[in-house]
Design an enzyme around this catalytic site. Structure first.
Site, PDB file in Angstrom:
ATOM      1  N   ASP A 445       4.982  -5.400   3.912  1.00  0.00           N
ATOM      2  CA  ASP A 445       3.746  -4.958   4.559  1.00  0.00           C
ATOM      3  C   ASP A 445       2.770  -6.119   4.750  1.00  0.00           C
ATOM      4  OD1 ASP A 445       2.028  -3.139   5.742  1.00  0.00           O
ATOM      5  OD2 ASP A 445       2.131  -1.703   4.097  1.00  0.00           O
ATOM      6  N   ASP A 513       1.415   4.048  11.189  1.00  0.00           N
ATOM      7  CA  ASP A 513       1.037   4.865  10.033  1.00  0.00           C
ATOM      8  C   ASP A 513       0.785   6.314  10.436  1.00  0.00           C
ATOM      9  OD1 ASP A 513       1.245   2.898   8.148  1.00  0.00           O
ATOM     10  OD2 ASP A 513      -0.895   2.455   8.046  1.00  0.00           O
TER      11      ASP A 513
END
Length: 690
Positions: A445, A513
């Site tokens: 990430d 997301d």
């Protein structure tokens, strides 16, 4: 295929359906000749013989015709290369030679101590271009701008520009608009690819989804970047792109140093936007994505079920439920390491939390393997919390400006990965982690953009923008070589780092997301313009969607929406009923049946997600599958029929869900009209040649 004229000054690169041609004049001006339908070398030589238009005091005969415009000389167009030395600025090059290696063409130029090599290579109908700059002189050279390539389009009227724009939780949305005179500039000044734009553009004049000419370009770079699409005064169009957002300084090349730009790939298609997309997809599956012939497994990620409140026993309970619904890869997300009980601490300390995992990750990984699943973890190596052992020991390892406040986003700072000591620390931490337990997958990430991008004490601090990305690539390459069985996923707060550069080093990407199944239709539609389903991670999460918008949707709609890519499950399985778990198992089993078509087949976008019914089709061999999703139905309107594509018009196909047999052109209507009702409904239709 590469063809070269006898005089060694005209070159034609050809793929199955297209050609790309350039010509060097007697004055060492490198001109663009052709990009489009396949032509012969004789055709290119005829184009090269045509004289340039006359110059004037106000216009240049080179603008809009040069293959790689440099700064200086009789030019007014945006330069792809801008160089500064202590004595001068600009480039006045001469041609040295050309050479070839395999299917690669290299055109070599020189300006005093600067050697410039333009690289060309065809991959099917995709042309890869990049540039190498070598400082062979005795003085340092500052690269203010070093773009990968400039693409020149044929003279047409009415160009239309396509791009993918967005923001966090709303990435890669497609927009098309008329191209007007002047420049359209997109890019990222954030240190990573960014949520705001994907580094891709396409241009057409009258193309549809399946007909018409389309030109497309995509940049393989995961840092700050810029693409400039310019319609020049004489209506010619050029597209210039490369690393870095502005011209304030890219790198300082000391004597003996070199810089190779990222690849800037381009394609021409005469089969519309759908055909262009399928060409991009084939190119990436064949030449870019690691191990692209392998199926990506169905995964479960525990983040939405647990967030930071995790324990070994709790993860095992979720793992057992995940295995029961057919999941193949179980992933522990944020919260397993250091003092990571919230987003305020722990980043940078990549060792298991002793209170949560007393014996490390191996016991849980072993139990997950015993359940028949692979085991994965989440990391964010390029970041650090101020509340961490790493930052307390090395506060100078972050990007910061001397005498200025260190800005935090998400309570974190960016490590200066351009530093060799930071690179070595991360290598030791991650190599040790992957050696300590049987880990099969890493979700990598990146949740914070560059802001205070300073490097106190460094003579040329601007280089961190490029060197951070080069170090990231080097670290991923090193880890993949040392741990060849580990797969990597690129994530950046969702779709903030998606490009051909990161895709050449990772096995899939986290698309957004936003896991709301309705919102995802537009996101996935835009993503598919350039990237294949084989890398597009998509999750089924809980309803209502508490993470984002509270929307209620059926498990059926959530699954069919997510089955358009690499299927994942991210809901709290401990709260799902037995009926929901049983239904989930049926959907996972169905996905495994159609997975070869979705992940490796040809994609046809039958209806965009702009109204009631949207649908995508995947074709592989004698089989095809359609994912149909009904967003809403109004006033009793009948659903439209879907005309399938990519099939043999002389063959017959049986629909496995309805038993209908279709001959010739396949037109789905009865199954849709009986299977889809109301709002947010969905179905899967499989057809097989008989």
């Amino acid at each position: 295929m590469l063809e070269i004229a006898e005089n060694g000054r005209t070159w034609v690169l050809s793929g199955p359906t297209s050609s790309y041609a350039v010509h060097l004049t007697e004055h060492d001006e490198l001109l663009h000749l052709h990009w489009g339908p396949a032509i012969a070398l004789a055709d290119a030589e005829e184009l090269a013989a045509r004289p340039l238009p006359g110059a004037s005091s106000f216009e240049s005969q080179l603008d809009g015709r040069e293959e790689y415009p440099v700064e200086g000389g009789p030019r007014f167009a945006r330069p792809a290369l801008s160089v500064r030395t202590p004595e001068r600025r600009g480039t006045e090059w001469t041609f040295e030679r050309y050479d070839t290696e395999g299917d690669e063409l290299r055109l070599r130029f020189r300006d005093s101590g600067l050697a410039i090599t333009l690289h060309y290579r065809t991959r099917g109908d995709v042309v890869e271009r990049w540039t190498t700059l070598d400082n062979d002189g005795a003085e340092p050279l500052e690269l203010l701008r070093a773009d990968s390539a400039t693409w020149t389009l044929p003279e047409r009227e009415g160009w239309r520009l396509s791009q993918l724009h967005g923001r966090w939780a709303a990435e890669s949305r497609l927009v098309r608009s008329d191209l007007t005179y002047g420049e359209k500039v997109i890019g990222s000044r954030r240190g990573h690819t960014g949520h705001q734009h994907l580094p891709w553009v396409a241009l057409d004049t009258d193309a549809t989804e399946e007909r018409g000419e389309v030109y497309g370009c995509a940049l393989a770079w995961s840092g700050s970047w810029r693409l400039a699409v310019a319609q020049l005064p004489d209506a010619r169009v050029q597209i210039t792109g490369g690393a870095g957002y502005d011209d304030s300084g890219l790198l300082l090349l000391a004597p003996g140093e070199s810089f190779t730009t990222p690849v800037f790939a381009g394609l021409w298609s005469d089969t519309g936007y759908g055909g262009a997309s399928r060409t991009w997809h084939t190119y990436q599956r064949t030449y870019v994505i690691p191990d692209a012939d392998q199926d990506r497994p169905v995964l479960y990620n525990s983040w939405e079920a647990t967030q930071f409140d995790i324990s070994e026993d709790q993860q095992e309970v979720l793992a057992r439920r995940a295995a029961a619904v057919g999941v193949e890869l179980f992933v522990v997300d944020d919260g397993w390491f250091g003092a990571r009980t919230s987003d305020r601490a722990g980043l940078g300390d990549w060792t298991p939390n002793p209170d949560r995992f007393p014996a490390g990750l191996k016991p849980l990984a072993d139990r997950v393997h015993a359940l028949g699943m692979q085991f994965g973890i989440w990391v964010e190596p390029e970041m650090v919390n101020a509340d961490s052992d790493l930052y307390r020991a090395h506060p100078d390892w972050v990007q910061y400006q001397e005498g200025r406040k260190r800005t935090e986003f998400r309570n974190q700072l960016v490590l200066n990965l351009a530093r060799e000591d930071v690179q070595e620390y991360l290598w030791e931490q991650l190599d040790g982690l992957l050696s300590s337990a049987p880990i099969d997958y890493v979700k990598w990430d990146f949740n914070r953009c560059f802001t205070d991008a300073g490097w106190p004490g460094e003579a040329y601090p601007q280089r961190l923008w490029v060197d951070h990305v080069r170090a990231l690539y080097g670290l991923l390459d090193r880890l993949r070589e040392a741990h060849p069985g580990v797969a990597f996923e690129s994530c950046s707060g969702g779709g903030g780092r998606i490009d051909l550069g990161i895709m050449s080093r990772t096995d899939q990407v986290w698309t957004s997301d936003n896991t709301d199944p309705l919102d995802r239709l537009a996101i996935q539609h835009g993503f598919s313009q350039i990237h294949p389903a084989r890398v597009m991670a998509a999750w089924v999460t809980d309803s209502p969607n508490t993470q984002l918008n509270g929307r209620v949707s059926s498990l059926r709609f959530r699954f069919v929406s997510a089955m358009a890519g690499v299927l994942g499950v991210g809901g709290d399985l401990s709260e799902w009923t037995e009926e929901e778990l049983a239904e989930a198992r049926r959907w996972v089993d169905l996905y495994k049946e159609i997975r070869p078509l979705v992940q490796h087949g040809d994609l046809y976008r039958l209806r965009p997600p702009t109204g009631g019914l949207s649908a995508v089709q995947y074709v592989r061999g004698d089989e095809t599958v359609v994912l149909a999703l009904l967003q809403a139905q109004h006033y009793g309107e009948p659903l439209p029929a879907l005309r399938l594509r990519g099939l043999d018009p002389t063959a017959s196909y049986e629909c496995l869900e309805t038993g209908e047999v279709h001959r010739g052109a396949v037109l789905l209507h009865h199954g849709l009209r009986t299977g889809l009702r109301g709002d947010l409904d969905a179905m899967v239709l499989r057809l097989r040649r008989i």
